[in-house]
Design a protein around this motif. Structure first.
Motif, mmCIF file in Angstrom:
data_model
loop_
_atom_site.group_PDB
_atom_site.id
_atom_site.type_symbol
_atom_site.label_atom_id
_atom_site.label_comp_id
_atom_site.label_asym_id
_atom_site.label_seq_id
_atom_site.Cartn_x
_atom_site.Cartn_y
_atom_site.Cartn_z
ATOM 1 N N VAL A 1 0.849 -1.198 0.000
ATOM 2 C CA VAL A 1 0.000 0.000 0.000
ATOM 3 C C VAL A 1 0.886 1.251 0.000
ATOM 4 O O VAL A 1 1.857 1.310 0.769
ATOM 5 C CB VAL A 1 -0.887 -0.013 1.279
ATOM 6 C CG1 VAL A 1 -1.671 1.270 1.404
ATOM 7 C CG2 VAL A 1 -1.828 -1.207 1.272
ATOM 8 N N PRO A 2 0.567 2.262 -0.831
ATOM 9 C CA PRO A 2 1.343 3.506 -0.736
ATOM 10 C C PRO A 2 1.017 4.187 0.597
ATOM 11 O O PRO A 2 -0.158 4.452 0.872
ATOM 12 C CB PRO A 2 0.840 4.355 -1.920
ATOM 13 C CG PRO A 2 -0.346 3.641 -2.483
ATOM 14 C CD PRO A 2 -0.483 2.309 -1.841
ATOM 15 N N ALA A 3 2.030 4.388 1.418
ATOM 16 C CA ALA A 3 1.779 4.968 2.745
ATOM 17 C C ALA A 3 3.081 5.429 3.354
ATOM 18 O O ALA A 3 4.166 5.170 2.826
ATOM 19 C CB ALA A 3 1.110 3.940 3.656
ATOM 20 N N ASP A 4 2.956 6.081 4.512
ATOM 21 C CA ASP A 4 4.107 6.560 5.255
ATOM 22 C C ASP A 4 4.644 5.413 6.134
ATOM 23 O O ASP A 4 3.850 4.671 6.709
ATOM 24 C CB ASP A 4 3.608 7.711 6.137
ATOM 25 C CG ASP A 4 4.747 8.375 6.837
ATOM 26 O OD1 ASP A 4 5.253 9.354 6.283
ATOM 27 O OD2 ASP A 4 5.128 7.895 7.933
ATOM 28 N N PRO A 5 5.977 5.266 6.251
ATOM 29 C CA PRO A 5 6.518 4.181 7.080
ATOM 30 C C PRO A 5 6.033 4.225 8.527
ATOM 31 O O PRO A 5 6.122 3.224 9.249
ATOM 32 C CB PRO A 5 8.031 4.391 7.018
ATOM 33 C CG PRO A 5 8.268 5.221 5.804
ATOM 34 C CD PRO A 5 7.038 6.041 5.580
ATOM 35 N N GLY A 6 5.487 5.373 8.937
ATOM 36 C CA GLY A 6 4.967 5.503 10.302
ATOM 37 C C GLY A 6 3.863 4.497 10.619
ATOM 38 O O GLY A 6 3.601 4.210 11.788
ATOM 39 N N ILE A 7 3.230 3.926 9.595
ATOM 40 C CA ILE A 7 2.141 2.978 9.894
ATOM 41 C C ILE A 7 2.671 1.567 10.183
ATOM 42 O O ILE A 7 1.902 0.674 10.522
ATOM 43 C CB ILE A 7 1.071 2.898 8.772
ATOM 44 C CG1 ILE A 7 1.667 2.341 7.477
ATOM 45 C CG2 ILE A 7 0.405 4.236 8.538
ATOM 46 C CD1 ILE A 7 0.584 1.887 6.498
ATOM 47 N N ILE A 8 3.992 1.380 10.058
ATOM 48 C CA ILE A 8 4.550 0.052 10.352
ATOM 49 C C ILE A 8 4.254 -0.302 11.809
ATOM 50 O O ILE A 8 4.480 0.503 12.707
ATOM 51 C CB ILE A 8 6.062 0.011 10.039
ATOM 52 C CG1 ILE A 8 6.255 0.095 8.525
ATOM 53 C CG2 ILE A 8 6.721 -1.245 10.595
ATOM 54 C CD1 ILE A 8 7.683 0.212 8.061
ATOM 55 N N GLY A 9 3.724 -1.509 12.020
ATOM 56 C CA GLY A 9 3.365 -1.931 13.380
ATOM 57 C C GLY A 9 1.902 -1.669 13.706
ATOM 58 O O GLY A 9 1.422 -2.095 14.745
ATOM 59 N N GLN A 10 1.175 -0.961 12.801
ATOM 60 C CA GLN A 10 -0.251 -0.698 13.061
ATOM 61 C C GLN A 10 -1.135 -1.597 12.198
ATOM 62 O O GLN A 10 -0.735 -2.009 11.122
ATOM 63 C CB GLN A 10 -0.602 0.749 12.700
ATOM 64 C CG GLN A 10 0.089 1.778 13.547
ATOM 65 C CD GLN A 10 -0.240 3.194 13.060
ATOM 66 O OE1 GLN A 10 -1.216 3.424 12.352
ATOM 67 N NE2 GLN A 10 0.601 4.119 13.446
ATOM 68 N N ILE A 11 -2.366 -1.821 12.692
ATOM 69 C CA ILE A 11 -3.358 -2.510 11.872
ATOM 70 C C ILE A 11 -4.294 -1.444 11.317
ATOM 71 O O ILE A 11 -4.880 -0.668 12.076
ATOM 72 C CB ILE A 11 -4.142 -3.556 12.688
ATOM 73 C CG1 ILE A 11 -3.186 -4.634 13.194
ATOM 74 C CG2 ILE A 11 -5.259 -4.168 11.835
ATOM 75 C CD1 ILE A 11 -3.827 -5.714 14.028
#
Ligand code: SAH
Ligand code: SF4
Ligand code: F3S
Length: 536
Positions: free
Chosen positions: A497-507
């Motif tokens: 998914v195109p996204a910011d690496p900040g979402i790593i670890g989130q559902i």
């Protein structure tokens, strides 16, 4: 590496003062080793290379935990690390070849850096002939241990340092059945000391002191708790619920190298889950060769129900488990899964073969009908469940007719993924003694046919999901495109998914957009996930 302060540390009385009980003994050696590897100006580096299954991956995390505690920076490149461990697998012949290839490539690095420490452990080291091969042809290996005594690694590393500084200690077996050890080196050293005055005697001593520290146990009924471990991903963790296997499928070497089944106590498992939750873990994977035969005072379904409630309290969102043997898949387990909040709708149900005749020869204790019935029961209780499987092609004497039975099951169950293997003969297993008149080319052709058939099913199953919304646990930046973040749905489908690496670890909720055969691309919807189940 052997400095004056190190000599002090490696004195006989320091070694002799180690407590006898576990895990205190290993904690003692960790403390000593910290003074060597933690108390230096430069940071020592370690590489742990893992082959094989989730069990081995978890064992490697334990090794890395110990290494970090001692003061090593883990995750180094094996070619220039101070310490390298190969955690081996022996389930199929190519797993073994893999190790020798990697070791061969490390030889010149060791020639350049004589202080480098190379260790080999894991399933392959439970085979006496493999240990002999290392001792004779890969004599630059320094430490060898097996699956039953991984937790003694701090002691073995300490013994190696002592050996390099001139002291060799015998192993006190404490009632343990030893497969092999380097105890003989202590006796040999004594003998050589008598000739140490001569140049050739001195050379022999030096040679002996470069021989590996070896300690491999034949088996063990001990489970040693509360040693360090380090997670590969901060947000997901494997949790052993049991060790070993009692099933003796006729082709499989695992029961010989991992020993008999041993279940951990529920409280020990719960403690580990609580600790993981407090460190931010979102997903746990309960590990065992056959989790369905868990017997820690309660059965697996009961354990799973309690863990589901524990996850409610602790904030862990997802529970997975593997592996489940079809012969022991109970209705109770299906009910617990269907009514649980956190157990992912994913089930790994290894078929191996669809032919009753072959299943009998494999000692699997179910037939085709029973397998189909169990898969149907899972789907009836949870229509959105994803089922994966393992298949062996070319078991000794497999005929075209047997093979077509396997294809028939694939066509009926329509697995969401299948791990397919060509049968590999493992010395010492009952199947190794079976005649096999089938030509290799015939087996290869069947394997290709099976792959083609199954890939078509996977594609169709994925197509049916396009446009659906589901919760995705984001794990890492995509290997192929740094603008994409990769995650997994509850069903285990990979999504980019195109996204910011900040979402790593989130559902987060994602709409699945384009099917790329084995994975999806999609886009984020909403801010927080309420962990939508597919189709929800
Ligand atoms: N405990 C798990 C499997 C562990 S091994 C279970 O029972 O499902 C993982 C897979 O490797 C097995 O499911 C089987 O498909 C495959 N495998 C094991 N031994 C093999 C052999 N000798 N040759 C080819 N594949 C093998
Ligand atoms: Fe091997 Fe069978 Fe045990 Fe799985 S259940 S590890 S295939 S013996
Ligand atoms: Fe291999 Fe050992 Fe796992 S043989 S598959 S690493 S249990």
């Amino acid at each position: 590496m052997i400095s004056e302060s190190l000599k002090e540390l490696l004195k006989d009385d320091v070694f002799a003062a180690a407590p006898a009980e576990e895990p205190q003994r290993q904690h003692y050696f960790i403390e000593q080793l910290k003074k060597v590897f933690g108390g230096s100006d430069r940071r020592y580096t370690a590489a742990v290379v893992t082959f094989g299954c989730q069990m081995n991956a978890r064992d490697s995390e334990k090794l890395e935990g110990i290494l970090s505690e001692i003061g090593f920076a883990t995750g180094a490149d094996e070619q220039d690390a101070d310490f390298v461990a190969f955690n081996t697998c022996t389930v199929r012949e190519n797993a073994n070849e893999h190790l020798y290839g990697r070791l061969g490539r490390l030889k010149s690095a060791k020639t350049k850096n004589r202080d480098m420490i190379i260790s080999v452990c894991g399933c392959m080291m439970q085979e006496a002939d493999e240990i002999e091969k290392l001792r004779s042809r890969y004599s630059f290996v320094d430490i060898i241990f097996g699956t039953h005594n991984l937790y003694t690694f701090p002691e073995l590393l300490f013994r190696l340092l002592r050996k390099r500084s001139g002291s060799v200690d015998a192993f006190d077996d404490n009632g343990i059945r030893m497969l092999t050890s380097s105890s003989d080196d202590a006796v040999r050293l004594d003998r050589l000391m008598r000739y140490s005055g001569t140049a050739s005697g001195q050379k022999d001593i030096e040679k002996l002191l470069r021989r590996p520290v070896v300690s491999v146990w034949e088996g063990s009924d001990r489970i040693v708790e509360k040693l360090p471990s380090k997670r590969k991903y901060p947000f997901k963790q494997g949790i052993n619920i049991m060790f070993g296997c009692n099933n003796f499928c006729s082709y499989c070497i695992v029961p010989y190298v991992r020993g008999r089944e041993k279940s951990r106590l529920p409280e020990e498992i719960f403690d580990e889950i609580r600790a993981a939750a407090s460190e931010g873990v979102k997903e746990i994977m309960l590990l065992g060769q056959n989790v369905n035969s868990y017997s820690g005072g309660i059965n697996f379904a009961q354990l799973l129900r309690q863990i589901d409630s524990l996850c409610d309290e602790t904030g862990i969102e997802r529970i997975r488990f593997m592996t489940s043997h079809p012969k022991d898949l109970s209705d109770e387990l299906i009910e617990v899964m269907a009514s649980s909040k956190h157990v992912c709708r994913q089930f790994h149900l290894p078929l191996q073969s669809g032919s009753d005749r072959i299943l009998k020869l494999m000692n699997r204790h179910y037939d085709k009908e029973r397998f189909l019935e169990r898969a149907a029961a899972l789907k009836a209780a949870m229509p959105d469940i994803s089922i994966s499987t393992d298949i062996i092609v070319g078991f000794p004497g497999e005929t075209e007719r047997d093979f077509l039975e396997t294809l028939d099951v694939l066509g009926r169950v329509r697995f969401d993924s299948a791990f397919t293997f060509i049968y590999s003969r493992r010395e010492g297993t009952p199947a190794a003694a079976l005649e096999d008149p089938t030509e290799e080319s015939v087996i290869k052709e069947r394997f290709e046919r099976l792959l083609g058939f199954q890939n078509g099913i996977v594609e169709e199953n994925l197509n049916a999901l396009a446009g659906k919304k589901c919760g995705v646990l984001f794990e890492e930046i995509s290997e192929y495109d740094p603008g994409l973040i990769t995650g997994k749905t509850e069903q285990g489908i990979t999504v980019h998914v195109p996204a910011d690496p900040g979402i790593i670890g989130q559902i987060r909720d994602v709409v699945l957009e384009e099917n790329h055969k084995f994975y999806f691309t999609g886009s984020l919807v909403g801010k927080e996930s309420n962990a939508t189940r597919i189709g929800g």
